[in-house]
Design a protein around this motif. Structure first.
Motif, PDB file in Angstrom:
ATOM      1  N   GLY A   1     -24.992 -70.826  92.456  1.00  0.00           N
ATOM      2  CA  GLY A   1     -23.741 -70.089  92.309  1.00  0.00           C
ATOM      3  C   GLY A   1     -22.702 -70.494  93.336  1.00  0.00           C
ATOM      4  O   GLY A   1     -21.522 -70.652  93.007  1.00  0.00           O
ATOM      5  N   PHE A   2     -23.144 -70.684  94.572  1.00  0.00           N
ATOM      6  CA  PHE A   2     -22.215 -71.075  95.634  1.00  0.00           C
ATOM      7  C   PHE A   2     -21.808 -72.539  95.528  1.00  0.00           C
ATOM      8  O   PHE A   2     -20.899 -72.983  96.225  1.00  0.00           O
ATOM      9  CB  PHE A   2     -22.794 -70.761  97.015  1.00  0.00           C
ATOM     10  CG  PHE A   2     -22.691 -69.308  97.387  1.00  0.00           C
ATOM     11  CD1 PHE A   2     -21.478 -68.759  97.750  1.00  0.00           C
ATOM     12  CD2 PHE A   2     -23.809 -68.477  97.331  1.00  0.00           C
ATOM     13  CE1 PHE A   2     -21.363 -67.415  98.068  1.00  0.00           C
ATOM     14  CE2 PHE A   2     -23.709 -67.133  97.649  1.00  0.00           C
ATOM     15  CZ  PHE A   2     -22.479 -66.592  98.021  1.00  0.00           C
TER      16      PHE A   2
ATOM     17  N   ARG B   1     -21.431 -72.001 102.360  1.00  0.00           N
ATOM     18  CA  ARG B   1     -20.582 -71.004 101.695  1.00  0.00           C
ATOM     19  C   ARG B   1     -21.305 -69.658 101.611  1.00  0.00           C
ATOM     20  O   ARG B   1     -20.674 -68.600 101.710  1.00  0.00           O
ATOM     21  CB  ARG B   1     -20.199 -71.476 100.298  1.00  0.00           C
ATOM     22  CG  ARG B   1     -19.337 -72.726 100.299  1.00  0.00           C
ATOM     23  CD  ARG B   1     -18.836 -73.040  98.913  1.00  0.00           C
ATOM     24  NE  ARG B   1     -17.637 -72.275  98.597  1.00  0.00           N
ATOM     25  CZ  ARG B   1     -17.298 -71.902  97.364  1.00  0.00           C
ATOM     26  NH1 ARG B   1     -18.083 -72.199  96.345  1.00  0.00           N
ATOM     27  NH2 ARG B   1     -16.198 -71.228  97.150  1.00  0.00           N
ATOM     28  N   LEU B   2     -22.609 -69.687 101.461  1.00  0.00           N
ATOM     29  CA  LEU B   2     -23.388 -68.452 101.493  1.00  0.00           C
ATOM     30  C   LEU B   2     -23.275 -67.806 102.872  1.00  0.00           C
ATOM     31  O   LEU B   2     -23.101 -66.582 102.990  1.00  0.00           O
ATOM     32  CB  LEU B   2     -24.849 -68.744 101.142  1.00  0.00           C
ATOM     33  CG  LEU B   2     -25.860 -67.605 101.310  1.00  0.00           C
ATOM     34  CD1 LEU B   2     -25.426 -66.362 100.535  1.00  0.00           C
ATOM     35  CD2 LEU B   2     -27.243 -68.052 100.849  1.00  0.00           C
TER      36      LEU B   2
ATOM     37  N   LYS C   1     -13.174 -63.139  99.180  1.00  0.00           N
ATOM     38  CA  LYS C   1     -12.545 -64.035  98.196  1.00  0.00           C
ATOM     39  C   LYS C   1     -11.728 -65.116  98.892  1.00  0.00           C
ATOM     40  O   LYS C   1     -11.802 -66.297  98.531  1.00  0.00           O
ATOM     41  CB  LYS C   1     -11.664 -63.246  97.237  1.00  0.00           C
ATOM     42  CG  LYS C   1     -11.096 -64.105  96.105  1.00  0.00           C
ATOM     43  CD  LYS C   1     -10.276 -63.298  95.138  1.00  0.00           C
ATOM     44  CE  LYS C   1      -9.894 -64.116  93.897  1.00  0.00           C
ATOM     45  NZ  LYS C   1      -9.285 -65.415  94.193  1.00  0.00           N
ATOM     46  N   ASN C   2     -10.940 -64.738  99.890  1.00  0.00           N
ATOM     47  CA  ASN C   2     -10.117 -65.712 100.613  1.00  0.00           C
ATOM     48  C   ASN C   2     -10.969 -66.772 101.297  1.00  0.00           C
ATOM     49  O   ASN C   2     -10.638 -67.957 101.283  1.00  0.00           O
ATOM     50  CB  ASN C   2      -9.232 -64.996 101.642  1.00  0.00           C
ATOM     51  CG  ASN C   2      -8.140 -64.168 100.993  1.00  0.00           C
ATOM     52  OD1 ASN C   2      -7.776 -64.419  99.844  1.00  0.00           O
ATOM     53  ND2 ASN C   2      -7.625 -63.182 101.707  1.00  0.00           N
ATOM     54  N   VAL C   3     -12.070 -66.331 101.896  1.00  0.00           N
ATOM     55  CA  VAL C   3     -12.960 -67.265 102.604  1.00  0.00           C
ATOM     56  C   VAL C   3     -13.617 -68.233 101.633  1.00  0.00           C
ATOM     57  O   VAL C   3     -13.692 -69.439 101.893  1.00  0.00           O
ATOM     58  CB  VAL C   3     -14.025 -66.477 103.403  1.00  0.00           C
ATOM     59  CG1 VAL C   3     -15.172 -67.396 103.814  1.00  0.00           C
ATOM     60  CG2 VAL C   3     -13.405 -65.851 104.647  1.00  0.00           C
ATOM     61  N   LEU C   4     -14.087 -67.715 100.491  1.00  0.00           N
ATOM     62  CA  LEU C   4     -14.745 -68.588  99.510  1.00  0.00           C
ATOM     63  C   LEU C   4     -13.746 -69.517  98.837  1.00  0.00           C
ATOM     64  O   LEU C   4     -14.056 -70.683  98.557  1.00  0.00           O
ATOM     65  CB  LEU C   4     -15.486 -67.752  98.475  1.00  0.00           C
ATOM     66  CG  LEU C   4     -16.725 -67.012  99.003  1.00  0.00           C
ATOM     67  CD1 LEU C   4     -17.351 -66.152  97.913  1.00  0.00           C
ATOM     68  CD2 LEU C   4     -17.756 -67.989  99.555  1.00  0.00           C
ATOM     69  N   ASP C   5     -12.535 -69.024  98.573  1.00  0.00           N
ATOM     70  CA  ASP C   5     -11.504 -69.892  97.990  1.00  0.00           C
ATOM     71  C   ASP C   5     -11.131 -71.010  98.967  1.00  0.00           C
ATOM     72  O   ASP C   5     -10.917 -72.159  98.558  1.00  0.00           O
ATOM     73  CB  ASP C   5     -10.247 -69.078  97.650  1.00  0.00           C
ATOM     74  CG  ASP C   5     -10.445 -68.197  96.419  1.00  0.00           C
ATOM     75  OD1 ASP C   5     -11.460 -68.385  95.710  1.00  0.00           O
ATOM     76  OD2 ASP C   5      -9.590 -67.323  96.181  1.00  0.00           O
ATOM     77  N   ALA C   6     -11.082 -70.684 100.252  1.00  0.00           N
ATOM     78  CA  ALA C   6     -10.706 -71.674 101.263  1.00  0.00           C
ATOM     79  C   ALA C   6     -11.810 -72.694 101.517  1.00  0.00           C
ATOM     80  O   ALA C   6     -11.561 -73.759 102.098  1.00  0.00           O
ATOM     81  CB  ALA C   6     -10.341 -70.974 102.578  1.00  0.00           C
ATOM     82  N   SER C   7     -13.027 -72.377 101.064  1.00  0.00           N
ATOM     83  CA  SER C   7     -14.162 -73.282 101.330  1.00  0.00           C
ATOM     84  C   SER C   7     -14.631 -74.003 100.080  1.00  0.00           C
ATOM     85  O   SER C   7     -15.757 -74.493 100.031  1.00  0.00           O
ATOM     86  CB  SER C   7     -15.328 -72.494 101.923  1.00  0.00           C
ATOM     87  OG  SER C   7     -15.818 -71.528 101.000  1.00  0.00           O
TER      88      SER C   7
END
Length: 374
Positions: free
Chosen positions: A182-183, A235-236, A218-224
């Motif tokens: 998923g990540f 990412r996890l 969300k911001n952190v995952l979008d940025a990564s």
């Protein structure tokens, strides 16, 4: 013996997505016939074989029956009498229950092609709820197929699995396997939203602060998203840190989260180091020189600089919305980079007559003098 291409390869081919792995289904055959044809057995729970030349996986058609708890609580029956439709019926969602024969004809008894056209993720049968792993699988397919919608009845079955407590019977290893996939997807946040909506996130990540940190996560995952393929585990970690960080502290409930899943030892160690030292890491540039050096030692910096570098990379992404912290971290990384250059340019001979402890002390003092020059 009849051979079909099945599963994700057929789905991705129909979606014009690059096919990575191909899985084949063999109908009307037996283990002995496969062995006689040169196939090599690899399956433990059910008969799976490697093609003698391509090394691709070929599985005998089978049916399954729920006899116990969790995703392992099934008995399998494989024989030449098991039909293609019977095998496809045991699969999780309709878009994964399509077969392609040797003449490029699609066999689609559960209307998976229509669901692909209509962007729907739908369970194949009510037996879906017998396997709790499917909650995670549907969630990560939603991350992969971001434009798709999960069918209402499928959501109901997922929620039912959670309410029944079956979700607690998942092994840490299988959860980690699905989470990693998923990540790997750019839209990993969508997977977490699905897990939250069906109630599973509280079981997979106990006491996680998801609702209160949704925007931050969300911001952190979008940025990564650049780490999707190269470092999904990172990412996890970003998700766990973002969900458990308040100012310059990491809530120690994060350890309940990392113990629930089978997080690799390197990532587990990284979490512990960051949780213990986050405040000092952020304000590294303003610490006393001796404390700066002690922090570098605690991260084993002089033997494994990648540990500290990865910690700063994670912090940069978590603190991206805090301009002051971002500037401090950037300054700290520059200082450490300059310190590394000083060390490389000032390699002095060590008196070999000294004891081990004396050598360690001499090296420490020399490094302390160098760090003071920054």
């Amino acid at each position: 013996m009849r051979i079909y291409l099945v599963g994700g390869a057929v789905r991705d081919q129909l979606l014009n997505i690059p096919v990575v792995d191909k899985d084949y289904l063999v109908v009307g055959s037996s283990p002995q016939e496969m062995l006689d044809s040169g196939f090599k057995p690899i399956g433990k729970d059910f008969p799976v074989f490697l093609h003698p030349k391509t090394k691709e996986e070929y599985a005998l058609a089978r049916t399954e029956k729920k006899v116990g708890i969790g995703h392992k609580g099934f008995t399998f029956y494989a024989s030449p009498e098991v039909t293609l439709e019977q095998d496809l019926e045991r699969r999780d969602i309709t878009i994964n229950a399509i077969a392609l024969d040797e003449n490029n004809n699609y066999i689609d008894p559960f209307n998976g092609i229509d669901d692909l056209k209509n962007n729907v993720i739908r369970h194949v049968s009510p037996a879906f709820e017998e396997d709790p792993l499917r909650v995670l699988r549907v969630a990560r397919f939603k991350a992969k197929l971001i434009s798709f919608t999960i069918h209402e009845k499928t959501y109901d079955l997922m929620s039912g699995i959670v309410r029944s407590g079956e979700i607690n019977n998942l092994s840490a290893e299988r959860m980690m396997m699905e989470l990693k996939k998923g990540f790997e997807q750019e839209h990993a946040f969508s997977m977490l939203e699905v897990l939250n909506d069906c109630g599973a996130i509280d079981y997979i990540f106990p006491k996680i602060e998801f609702k209160n940190n949704k925007d931050k996560i969300k911001n952190v995952l979008d940025a990564s998203h650049h780490l999707c393929k190269s470092a999904p585990n990172k990412r996890l970690l970003l998700f766990l840190l973002a969900a458990n960080s308040i100012d310059n502290n990491i809530d120690n409930r994060i350890y309940e989260n990392i113990n629930k899943i089978s997080l690799p030892s390197f990532e587990k160690g990284l979490i512990k180091l960051i949780e213990k030292n986050i405040s000092e890491l952020v304000r590294f540039s303003s610490l006393e020189n001796s404390k700066q050096l002690d922090l570098l030692y605690s991260f084993d910096f002089f033997r494994r600089p990648e540990i500290l570098n990865e910690s700063f990379e994670l912090l940069e992404l978590i603190k991206k919305d805090n301009k002051n912290h971002s500037l401090l971290i950037e300054l700290s990384r520059k200082l450490i980079k300059n310190f590394q250059k000083l060390i490389r340019n000032n390699q002095n001979e060590i008196d070999k007559s000294l004891s081990g402890e004396q050598i360690k002390k001499a090296i420490y003092e020399e490094r302390l003098l160098l760090i003071k020059k920054l």
